[in-house]
Write a protein that holds these residues in place. Structure first.
Motif, PDB file in Angstrom:
ATOM      1  N   VAL A   1      25.950   3.984  55.341  1.00  0.00           N
ATOM      2  CA  VAL A   1      27.242   3.520  55.852  1.00  0.00           C
ATOM      3  C   VAL A   1      27.021   2.845  57.204  1.00  0.00           C
ATOM      4  O   VAL A   1      26.038   3.110  57.885  1.00  0.00           O
ATOM      5  N   ASN A   2      27.955   1.941  57.517  1.00  0.00           N
ATOM      6  CA  ASN A   2      27.834   1.141  58.742  1.00  0.00           C
ATOM      7  C   ASN A   2      26.499   0.403  58.775  1.00  0.00           C
ATOM      8  O   ASN A   2      25.885   0.234  59.828  1.00  0.00           O
TER       9      ASN A   2
ATOM     10  N   THR B   1      33.925   2.889  58.930  1.00  0.00           N
ATOM     11  CA  THR B   1      32.806   3.759  58.554  1.00  0.00           C
ATOM     12  C   THR B   1      33.309   5.063  57.960  1.00  0.00           C
ATOM     13  O   THR B   1      32.715   5.602  57.015  1.00  0.00           O
TER      14      THR B   1
ATOM     15  N   GLU C   1      34.179   4.355  54.360  1.00  0.00           N
ATOM     16  CA  GLU C   1      32.950   4.271  53.570  1.00  0.00           C
ATOM     17  C   GLU C   1      32.410   5.667  53.267  1.00  0.00           C
ATOM     18  O   GLU C   1      31.977   5.960  52.146  1.00  0.00           O
ATOM     19  N   THR C   2      32.394   6.508  54.296  1.00  0.00           N
ATOM     20  CA  THR C   2      31.822   7.849  54.163  1.00  0.00           C
ATOM     21  C   THR C   2      32.624   8.690  53.186  1.00  0.00           C
ATOM     22  O   THR C   2      32.061   9.358  52.293  1.00  0.00           O
TER      23      THR C   2
ATOM     24  N   LEU D   1      23.826   7.064  58.289  1.00  0.00           N
ATOM     25  CA  LEU D   1      24.716   6.311  59.171  1.00  0.00           C
ATOM     26  C   LEU D   1      23.927   5.508  60.197  1.00  0.00           C
ATOM     27  O   LEU D   1      23.120   6.077  60.942  1.00  0.00           O
TER      28      LEU D   1
ATOM     29  N   ILE E   1      31.947  11.031  62.045  1.00  0.00           N
ATOM     30  CA  ILE E   1      31.430  10.824  60.689  1.00  0.00           C
ATOM     31  C   ILE E   1      30.908  12.131  60.109  1.00  0.00           C
ATOM     32  O   ILE E   1      31.096  12.413  58.917  1.00  0.00           O
TER      33      ILE E   1
END
Length: 253
Positions: free
Chosen positions: A72-73, A84, A87-88, A101, A122
């Motif tokens: 992610v990111n 992000t 996405e996570t 990450l 995150i």
């Protein structure tokens, strides 16, 4: 160089491999092939690392012995925490066991607190998934900044420190690995370590594991705490493990 003890060691390294396909042209068929390669004659790799779009597919393909990691990111490590987070959450919902990450590495030198907060946010969204923080050490340039990135990620609750995306000019190096491992040791030696990018041969992989053993202790680099981020190195590890002709170290990330 490989010697009489190398086949056993190669098997240990296979068990610590995050077999990776983060190519821009990766397709579902490539992920299926990656899943098949991950079940080797010498046992399974630790995880496959793939784009988020393929997590649900890979989860269905794998036997359950192999973890699914995603990024992610990635790869630029921007500062949009909300994006992000989305996405996570999607990756975890799709079945990701591990989230890699890319931290906002451009902010480390001026605002390490942002990186710490980013990691903490995150991490909270990961649920049962483990969080590997990619520091992109090749873009941090000096030891003090790399150490600051390590400390920010550790303070934010990272489960792993990872050197690189594999997408820049300088990826994992013994020098950067030493810094990350030293910071892990200072923090108690329980956080994991993952060198990534440029690991092409058995000797490369073995060198990083030996470094981890030297700095953090012989019992440190278990598959739960030590990973190798690579793609083509598997062919060389399989050759060493099986005592067959080696492919010549032509692998990339």
């Amino acid at each position: 160089m490989a010697d009489a003890t190398s086949p056993r060691r190669a098997g240990e390294l296979i068990a610590r491999l995050d077999l990776t396909n983060l190519g821009d042209d990766c397709r579902e068929a490539d992920v299926a092939a990656l899943c098949e390669r991950a079940e080797t004659p010498f046992g399974p790799v630790a995880a496959i690392c793939i784009w988020p779009d393929f997590v649900a597919f890979a989860r269905r393909e794998l036997s359950g012995r192999i973890k699914v990691a995603t990024v992610v990111n990635f790869p630029l490590g921007g500062a949009d925490v909300d994006a992000t987070l989305a996405e996570t959450r999607k990756a975890v919902s799709d079945g990701a066991d591990e989230i890699d990450l890319v931290v906002a590495y451009d902010r480390v030198a001026t605002d390490p607190g942002f990186v710490e907060a980013q990691v903490r946010t995150i991490k909270a969204a990961c649920g049962p998934a483990r969080l590997k923080t990619i520091l992109e050490t090749g873009r941090l340039y000096d030891e003090a900044t790399i150490r600051a990135a390590c400390r920010a990620a550790l303070a934010g609750g990272a489960d792993f420190l990872k050197t690189s995306t594999g997408k820049v000019e300088v990826n994992a190096t013994p020098a950067s690995a030493t810094i990350l491992l030293e910071e892990i040791a200072k923090a108690g030696g329980t956080v994991g370590f993952k060198p990534a990018g440029g690991i092409r041969t058995f000797e490369d992989a073995d060198g990083y594991m030996r470094l981890a053993e030297t700095i953090c202790g012989l019992d440190y680099p278990t598959p739960e705490r030590f990973r190798l981020g690579a793609s083509g190195v598997l062919a060389d590890l399989l050759a060493v493990a099986g005592g067959t002709e080696r492919p010549g170290g032509k692998a990339g990330y």
